[in-house]
Enzyme design. Sequence first.
Site, PDB file in Angstrom:
ATOM      1  N   ALA A  11       6.903 -11.319  -1.183  1.00  0.00           N
ATOM      2  CA  ALA A  11       5.565 -11.395  -0.602  1.00  0.00           C
ATOM      3  C   ALA A  11       5.626 -11.910   0.831  1.00  0.00           C
ATOM      4  O   ALA A  11       6.439 -12.779   1.159  1.00  0.00           O
ATOM      5  CB  ALA A  11       4.687 -12.320  -1.444  1.00  0.00           C
ATOM      6  N   SER A  13       6.791 -10.748   3.522  1.00  0.00           N
ATOM      7  CA  SER A  13       8.074 -10.626   4.215  1.00  0.00           C
ATOM      8  C   SER A  13       8.023  -9.673   5.403  1.00  0.00           C
ATOM      9  O   SER A  13       8.929  -9.679   6.223  1.00  0.00           O
ATOM     10  CB  SER A  13       9.144 -10.143   3.229  1.00  0.00           C
ATOM     11  OG  SER A  13       8.822  -8.856   2.746  1.00  0.00           O
ATOM     12  N   LYS A  15       7.162  -6.219   4.715  1.00  0.00           N
ATOM     13  CA  LYS A  15       7.412  -4.894   4.136  1.00  0.00           C
ATOM     14  C   LYS A  15       6.434  -3.856   4.677  1.00  0.00           C
ATOM     15  O   LYS A  15       6.831  -2.777   5.105  1.00  0.00           O
ATOM     16  CB  LYS A  15       7.269  -4.927   2.602  1.00  0.00           C
ATOM     17  CG  LYS A  15       8.196  -5.822   1.869  1.00  0.00           C
ATOM     18  CD  LYS A  15       7.920  -5.803   0.370  1.00  0.00           C
ATOM     19  CE  LYS A  15       6.525  -6.193  -0.026  1.00  0.00           C
ATOM     20  NZ  LYS A  15       6.142  -7.570   0.259  1.00  0.00           N
ATOM     21  N   ALA A  34      -3.764   3.284  -0.215  1.00  0.00           N
ATOM     22  CA  ALA A  34      -3.951   1.893  -0.624  1.00  0.00           C
ATOM     23  C   ALA A  34      -4.180   1.872  -2.131  1.00  0.00           C
ATOM     24  O   ALA A  34      -5.086   2.544  -2.631  1.00  0.00           O
ATOM     25  CB  ALA A  34      -5.145   1.289   0.108  1.00  0.00           C
ATOM     26  N   HIS A  52      -4.510  -5.674   6.803  1.00  0.00           N
ATOM     27  CA  HIS A  52      -3.801  -4.396   6.710  1.00  0.00           C
ATOM     28  C   HIS A  52      -4.585  -3.309   7.438  1.00  0.00           C
ATOM     29  O   HIS A  52      -4.003  -2.508   8.176  1.00  0.00           O
ATOM     30  CB  HIS A  52      -3.590  -3.999   5.247  1.00  0.00           C
ATOM     31  CG  HIS A  52      -2.430  -4.681   4.603  1.00  0.00           C
ATOM     32  ND1 HIS A  52      -1.294  -3.999   4.251  1.00  0.00           N
ATOM     33  CD2 HIS A  52      -2.224  -5.966   4.238  1.00  0.00           C
ATOM     34  CE1 HIS A  52      -0.434  -4.845   3.704  1.00  0.00           C
ATOM     35  NE2 HIS A  52      -0.975  -6.041   3.678  1.00  0.00           N
ATOM     36  N   LYS A  53      -5.886  -3.266   7.243  1.00  0.00           N
ATOM     37  CA  LYS A  53      -6.724  -2.252   7.896  1.00  0.00           C
ATOM     38  C   LYS A  53      -6.638  -2.363   9.417  1.00  0.00           C
ATOM     39  O   LYS A  53      -6.557  -1.357  10.116  1.00  0.00           O
ATOM     40  CB  LYS A  53      -8.185  -2.403   7.468  1.00  0.00           C
ATOM     41  CG  LYS A  53      -8.458  -1.930   6.059  1.00  0.00           C
ATOM     42  CD  LYS A  53      -9.930  -2.132   5.726  1.00  0.00           C
ATOM     43  CE  LYS A  53     -10.256  -1.652   4.337  1.00  0.00           C
ATOM     44  NZ  LYS A  53     -11.670  -1.861   3.988  1.00  0.00           N
ATOM     45  N   GLU A  54      -6.655  -3.581   9.929  1.00  0.00           N
ATOM     46  CA  GLU A  54      -6.649  -3.793  11.374  1.00  0.00           C
ATOM     47  C   GLU A  54      -5.342  -3.350  12.023  1.00  0.00           C
ATOM     48  O   GLU A  54      -5.327  -2.990  13.197  1.00  0.00           O
ATOM     49  CB  GLU A  54      -6.933  -5.263  11.694  1.00  0.00           C
ATOM     50  CG  GLU A  54      -8.372  -5.647  11.398  1.00  0.00           C
ATOM     51  CD  GLU A  54      -8.621  -7.146  11.471  1.00  0.00           C
ATOM     52  OE1 GLU A  54      -7.664  -7.930  11.724  1.00  0.00           O
ATOM     53  OE2 GLU A  54      -9.780  -7.549  11.243  1.00  0.00           O
TER      54      GLU A  54
END
Length: 182
Positions: A11, A13, A15, A34, A52-54
């Site tokens: 988590a 990291s 990725k 997603a 994530h979206k940004e």
Amino acid sequence: MSRVILITGPARSGKSEWAEYLAIESGKPVIYIATATENFRDQEWQQRIQKHKERRPEDWVTLNIPVKLTAALTDAKPNTCILVDSLGTWVANFIGQDDLSWETTLGELLEAIPLVEADLLFVAEETGWGVIPAYPMGRTFRDRLSALIRQLGSVCETVYLVTGGHVLNLSVLGFPLPPAKS
């Protein structure tokens, strides 16, 4: 020829960031799948999704597909790059399935992957490096995700491990194990 790449690690990291970089480098139109579902009552979860979206470029198409991943991959157009984030969430979405149903779901996914003509980037969390979960559901999740990662890794062109802020190409540093015996 499409590429199939697995990016795995613990988590937080990096990725997803590495997968996003690889998607951009592909030079192809990107479809971001997603697997998480939004939960507006959980603000911390919403903040994670928002981060994530940004990061995603505006020209990427985002599809929210918590369950029907195999169908989405089968429908993928050639000459695109599909980024699936994440397999851990996808596995969690099936946690209520009995073992036989799960094996069918997993088998359908693994059989579909070689038929996809798009580049595929899969992000997956490593869960088996810590304490054995104290509850049956936690052990089921860990075992299912770990088995998926191992089986997927054996069919991927490249497998990356992202940990400690570094990316390791396991396909160069190591070699695949023989298939697991049932």
